[in-house]
Design a protein around this motif. Structure first.
Motif, PDB file in Angstrom:
ATOM      1  N   GLU A 161       0.764  -1.321  -0.107  1.00  0.00           N
ATOM      2  CA  GLU A 161      -0.100   0.040   0.015  1.00  0.00           C
ATOM      3  C   GLU A 161       0.781   1.155  -0.174  1.00  0.00           C
ATOM      4  N   ALA A 162       2.086   1.162   0.645  1.00  0.00           N
ATOM      5  CA  ALA A 162       2.975   2.385   0.755  1.00  0.00           C
ATOM      6  C   ALA A 162       3.726   2.936  -0.638  1.00  0.00           C
ATOM      7  N   ILE A 163       3.517   1.846  -1.416  1.00  0.00           N
ATOM      8  CA  ILE A 163       4.370   2.293  -2.889  1.00  0.00           C
ATOM      9  C   ILE A 163       3.497   3.141  -3.631  1.00  0.00           C
ATOM     10  N   PRO A 164       2.287   3.140  -4.109  1.00  0.00           N
ATOM     11  CA  PRO A 164       1.502   4.022  -5.017  1.00  0.00           C
ATOM     12  C   PRO A 164       1.763   5.493  -4.459  1.00  0.00           C
ATOM     13  N   HIS A 165       1.669   5.650  -3.052  1.00  0.00           N
ATOM     14  CA  HIS A 165       1.816   6.980  -2.573  1.00  0.00           C
ATOM     15  C   HIS A 165       3.022   7.517  -3.057  1.00  0.00           C
ATOM     16  N   THR A 166       4.034   6.946  -3.513  1.00  0.00           N
ATOM     17  CA  THR A 166       5.101   7.638  -3.931  1.00  0.00           C
ATOM     18  C   THR A 166       5.196   7.886  -5.539  1.00  0.00           C
ATOM     19  N   GLY A 167       4.064   7.377  -6.150  1.00  0.00           N
ATOM     20  CA  GLY A 167       4.035   7.503  -7.510  1.00  0.00           C
ATOM     21  C   GLY A 167       4.626   6.336  -8.352  1.00  0.00           C
ATOM     22  N   ALA A 168       5.276   5.304  -7.595  1.00  0.00           N
ATOM     23  CA  ALA A 168       5.940   4.384  -8.065  1.00  0.00           C
ATOM     24  C   ALA A 168       4.934   3.046  -8.276  1.00  0.00           C
ATOM     25  N   THR A 169       5.421   1.996  -9.098  1.00  0.00           N
ATOM     26  CA  THR A 169       4.381   0.784  -9.330  1.00  0.00           C
ATOM     27  C   THR A 169       4.763  -0.205  -8.457  1.00  0.00           C
ATOM     28  N   PRO A 170       3.991  -0.729  -7.585  1.00  0.00           N
ATOM     29  CA  PRO A 170       4.579  -2.044  -7.156  1.00  0.00           C
ATOM     30  C   PRO A 170       4.262  -3.347  -8.208  1.00  0.00           C
ATOM     31  N   VAL A 171       5.699  -4.039  -8.135  1.00  0.00           N
ATOM     32  CA  VAL A 171       5.658  -5.302  -8.740  1.00  0.00           C
ATOM     33  C   VAL A 171       5.953  -6.408  -7.815  1.00  0.00           C
ATOM     34  N   PHE A 172       4.752  -7.425  -7.936  1.00  0.00           N
ATOM     35  CA  PHE A 172       4.687  -8.558  -6.930  1.00  0.00           C
ATOM     36  C   PHE A 172       5.785  -9.638  -7.250  1.00  0.00           C
ATOM     37  N   CYS A 173       6.394 -10.096  -6.180  1.00  0.00           N
ATOM     38  CA  CYS A 173       7.270 -11.261  -6.387  1.00  0.00           C
ATOM     39  C   CYS A 173       6.758 -12.453  -5.471  1.00  0.00           C
ATOM     40  N   ASP A 174       7.391 -13.716  -5.692  1.00  0.00           N
ATOM     41  CA  ASP A 174       7.060 -14.750  -5.133  1.00  0.00           C
ATOM     42  C   ASP A 174       7.670 -14.961  -3.865  1.00  0.00           C
ATOM     43  N   ILE A 175       7.441 -15.965  -2.918  1.00  0.00           N
ATOM     44  CA  ILE A 175       7.986 -16.144  -1.597  1.00  0.00           C
ATOM     45  C   ILE A 175       8.328 -17.690  -1.474  1.00  0.00           C
ATOM     46  N   ASP A 176       9.157 -18.006  -0.609  1.00  0.00           N
ATOM     47  CA  ASP A 176       9.550 -19.573  -0.259  1.00  0.00           C
ATOM     48  C   ASP A 176       8.558 -19.669   0.621  1.00  0.00           C
ATOM     49  N   PRO A 177       7.383 -20.711   0.369  1.00  0.00           N
ATOM     50  CA  PRO A 177       6.396 -20.982   1.345  1.00  0.00           C
ATOM     51  C   PRO A 177       6.711 -21.614   2.808  1.00  0.00           C
ATOM     52  N   GLU A 178       8.126 -21.981   2.672  1.00  0.00           N
ATOM     53  CA  GLU A 178       8.536 -23.017   3.962  1.00  0.00           C
ATOM     54  C   GLU A 178       8.923 -21.749   5.191  1.00  0.00           C
ATOM     55  N   THR A 179       9.605 -20.601   4.358  1.00  0.00           N
ATOM     56  CA  THR A 179      10.151 -19.541   5.335  1.00  0.00           C
ATOM     57  C   THR A 179       9.257 -18.210   5.336  1.00  0.00           C
ATOM     58  N   PHE A 180       8.552 -18.178   4.342  1.00  0.00           N
ATOM     59  CA  PHE A 180       7.354 -17.031   4.135  1.00  0.00           C
ATOM     60  C   PHE A 180       8.139 -15.839   3.811  1.00  0.00           C
ATOM     61  N   CYS A 181       9.390 -16.186   3.312  1.00  0.00           N
ATOM     62  CA  CYS A 181      10.377 -14.870   2.899  1.00  0.00           C
ATOM     63  C   CYS A 181      10.681 -14.848   1.363  1.00  0.00           C
ATOM     64  N   VAL A 182      10.836 -13.664   0.894  1.00  0.00           N
ATOM     65  CA  VAL A 182      11.530 -13.766  -0.456  1.00  0.00           C
ATOM     66  C   VAL A 182      12.679 -14.287  -0.376  1.00  0.00           C
ATOM     67  N   THR A 183      13.284 -14.667  -1.760  1.00  0.00           N
ATOM     68  CA  THR A 183      14.467 -15.179  -1.817  1.00  0.00           C
ATOM     69  C   THR A 183      15.071 -14.362  -3.200  1.00  0.00           C
ATOM     70  N   PRO A 184      16.437 -14.478  -3.343  1.00  0.00           N
ATOM     71  CA  PRO A 184      17.066 -13.872  -4.426  1.00  0.00           C
ATOM     72  C   PRO A 184      16.510 -14.315  -5.663  1.00  0.00           C
ATOM     73  N   GLU A 185      16.131 -15.545  -5.951  1.00  0.00           N
ATOM     74  CA  GLU A 185      15.474 -15.905  -7.074  1.00  0.00           C
ATOM     75  C   GLU A 185      14.152 -15.405  -7.615  1.00  0.00           C
ATOM     76  N   THR A 186      13.295 -15.394  -6.161  1.00  0.00           N
ATOM     77  CA  THR A 186      11.820 -14.774  -6.724  1.00  0.00           C
ATOM     78  C   THR A 186      11.943 -13.294  -6.882  1.00  0.00           C
ATOM     79  N   VAL A 187      13.035 -12.737  -6.302  1.00  0.00           N
ATOM     80  CA  VAL A 187      13.190 -11.183  -6.505  1.00  0.00           C
ATOM     81  C   VAL A 187      13.622 -10.931  -7.848  1.00  0.00           C
ATOM     82  N   LYS A 188      14.680 -11.575  -8.296  1.00  0.00           N
ATOM     83  CA  LYS A 188      15.420 -11.611  -9.487  1.00  0.00           C
ATOM     84  C   LYS A 188      14.363 -11.708 -10.695  1.00  0.00           C
TER      85      LYS A 188
END
Length: 365
Positions: free
Chosen positions: A91-118
């Protein structure tokens, strides 16, 4: 034995006299905005985290917007962010005028990884928001090595420790929420931004105060977003207890790991991390049935992000064209069970017994 999902009151009971004294100190001083309590808490919070700068703001959501603005994020830019997280991260991103781009997570850690971000990055990527979800510690250094600044959303990770230090001092800039239910909670809204970059820190201080350094001249269109003196004083009383509270969360997580092994899918700490679990989130093929069974036993539990952010109506225009399988898996199967700094061993055992007795014991696949 009823077991609450949260227990924020019990850990604070021994601090009540000190908390009252802190409130009276602020009342007697008569300084309520950007006074000595905020300045002292900013120094103490930065020192605790190992950050060069800490700047108090009004809440964790505005912290993200202001931090992105301080990084130079604006119209035409893209910010990579996970979809399996609290709404405010995106939600905080559009207030800057930028576009959110959604990436995936590792469901076992619930965190993003270098691979999902890249996989989500483009030439327009100006920043990556890495969420230390549920208190786990995302791999910030590996993601920052991809070549763009990392903003740590550390709202749920106060007291956690990663292999390179504490969340809040791992990336270019980090944001915190001190909402009352957080690991370090105020008695209302509050937030902070931490950074190792002197220029970013100065821009944050300017942005939080209407875009002005002196209330006379204005260099930016900013925000009215300041941590209150009362909240800062309350946080200062609790901060010395944070490591003890965090260790209690770690130990409760360790006991859950032993008691629930083979019964549900357990959250996996990222390599080298010691999460001070803000939420302890398990996975099960039929989480709704498990929730009903636990609720009947008096064990509080809840799903948090059953519908990922990119599927929420206001964000559908930003939804990726491809699937996010890890996100879908986590959203479909997760369930938060009781966790707090006051969670007792017998309460963990009661939760585990309720899971076993539910008759739904199937290891997560």
């Amino acid at each position: 034995m009823p077991v609450p999902l949260f227990d924020t009151e019990t850990p604070r009971l021994p601090l009540r006299a000190d908390l009252r004294s802190a409130v009276h100190r602020v009342l007697d001083a008569g300084r309520f905005v950007l006074g000595p309590e905020v300045q002292a808490f900013e120094r103490e919070w930065a020192a605790y985290l190992g950050a060069a700068h800490a700047i108090g703001v009004a809440n964790g959501t505005e912290a993200i917007t202001i931090a992105l603005r301080a990084l130079g994020v604006g119209p035409g830019d893209e910010v990579v962010v996970p979809s399996f997280t609290f709404w405010a991260s995106a939600e905080a991103i559009p207030h800057t005028g930028a576009t959110p781009v959604f990436c995936d997570i590792d469901p076992e850690t619930f965190c993003v990884t270098p691979e999902t971000v890249k996989a989500a990055m483009t030439p327009r990527t100006k920043a990556v928001i890495v969420v230390h979800l549920f208190g786990n510690v995302a791999p910030v250094a590996e993601i920052e090595a991809l070549g763009v600044p990392v903003l740590e959303d550390a709202a749920q990770a106060a007291g956690s420790i990663g292999p390179a230090g504490r969340p809040g001092a791992l990336g270019t800039v980090a944001t915190f929420s001190f909402y009352p239910s957080k690991n370090l909670g105020a008695f209302g809204d509050g937030g902070a931004i931490t950074t190792r970059d002197d220029d970013v820190a100065q821009r944050v201080r300017t942005l939080r105060f209407h875009g002005s350094a002196d209330k006379k001249d204005y260099s930016m269109v900013g925000y009215n977003s300041r941590l209150d003196e009362l909240q800062a004083a309350i946080l200062r009383v609790q901060l010395p207890e944070l490591d003890r509270w965090a260790q209690a969360r770690v130990e409760a997580g360790d006991r859950y790991e032993q008691a629930l092994d083979g019964l549900v899918g357990l959250p996996r700490a990222t390599p080298g991390a010691r999460p001070a679990w803000h939420l302890y989130v398990v996975r099960h093929p039929d989480p709704d049935a498990l929730q009903a069974a636990l609720t009947e036993r008096g064990v509080a539990c809840a799903p948090y992000y059953r519908r990922p952010i990119h599927e929420q109506p206001p964000m559908r225009s930003y939804a990726p064209a491809h699937d996010l399988p890890g996100t879908a898996e986590a959203a479909r199967t997760h369930l938060a069970i009781p966790m707090s700094a006051a969670l007792r061993a017998e309460q963990v055992d009661e939760v585990a017994a309720a899971v076993r007795d539910a008759g739904l014991v199937r290891p997560h696949q």
